[in-house]
Design an enzyme around this catalytic site. Structure first.
Site, short mmCIF file in Angstrom:
data_model
loop_
_atom_site.label_atom_id
_atom_site.label_comp_id
_atom_site.label_asym_id
_atom_site.label_seq_id
_atom_site.Cartn_x
_atom_site.Cartn_y
_atom_site.Cartn_z
N HIS A 55 47.92 41.09 45.67
CA HIS A 55 48.03 40.45 44.36
C HIS A 55 48.66 41.41 43.37
CE1 HIS A 55 44.72 37.17 44.92
NE2 HIS A 55 45.46 37.31 46.00
N GLU A 57 47.95 42.15 40.25
CA GLU A 57 47.03 42.99 39.48
C GLU A 57 46.50 44.15 40.30
OE1 GLU A 57 46.74 38.69 38.06
OE2 GLU A 57 46.74 39.70 39.99
N CYS A 85 42.29 36.63 39.38
CA CYS A 85 41.24 36.05 40.22
C CYS A 85 40.03 36.99 40.18
CB CYS A 85 41.75 35.87 41.65
SG CYS A 85 41.99 37.41 42.55
N CYS A 88 40.76 40.49 41.68
CA CYS A 88 41.55 41.34 40.78
C CYS A 88 40.76 41.72 39.54
CB CYS A 88 42.85 40.64 40.40
SG CYS A 88 43.96 40.44 41.80
#
Length: 152
Positions: A55, A57, A85, A88
């Site tokens: 991801h 992040e 999410c 993250c």
């Protein structure tokens, strides 16, 4: 050192999201800034790499920690095109980042992503330190990235 606005740093996260979109991932981007300097930037790569942890992040936080040689990013801000999410968000708070700037949330694109019961603000309450969450920066520009995306 030039001082830049939240919109400027979010534009860098949007540029990362555009790369993700071109590579076949969801248009998610993130930038970590410390003392006005970008020290981490990334875009979603989980579809392309088949790595569920790729991801934007997480990658941006990892880069920032490596650049500063610490796991505590106490003087940093993270700019996220989309609300992080839970995975993250947990990484952001484990790194003690005190300010999170968010462009859009899942609720802004319900035709693409389902709503979640837990949000980053829920994690922030449990983080053990004060966190500022700012929403809606460059929202209209980010929403345009999703105009041709179908529900996943």
């Amino acid at each position: 050192m030039a001082i830049h606005s939240d919109e400027y740093f979010m534009s860098l996260a949007i540029a990362e999201a555009m790369v993700a979109n071109k590579e076949g991932d969801m248009p998610f981007g993130a930038v970590v800034v410390c003392s006005g300097e970008v020290i981490g930037k990334a875009h979603a790569q989980d579809n392309r790499t088949q790595d569920i942890t790729a991801h934007a992040e997480l990658q941006a936080v990892q880069q920032a920690c490596k650049k500063l040689g610490t796991k505590k990013l106490v003087n940093c801000v993270i700019y996220c095109t989309n609300e992080p999410c839970i995975m993250c968000g947990a990484a952001i708070f484990q790194a003690n980042i005190p300010k999170v700037i968010i462009g859009i949330s899942r609720e802004d694109i319900p035709n693409i992503l389902r709503a979640r019961k837990l949000h980053i603000s829920d994690l922030a309450e449990d983080s053990g330190y004060p966190i500022e969450i700012v929403r809606g920066i460059s929202k209209d520009e980010i929403l345009k990235l999703f105009k041709d995306i179908k529900k996943k």
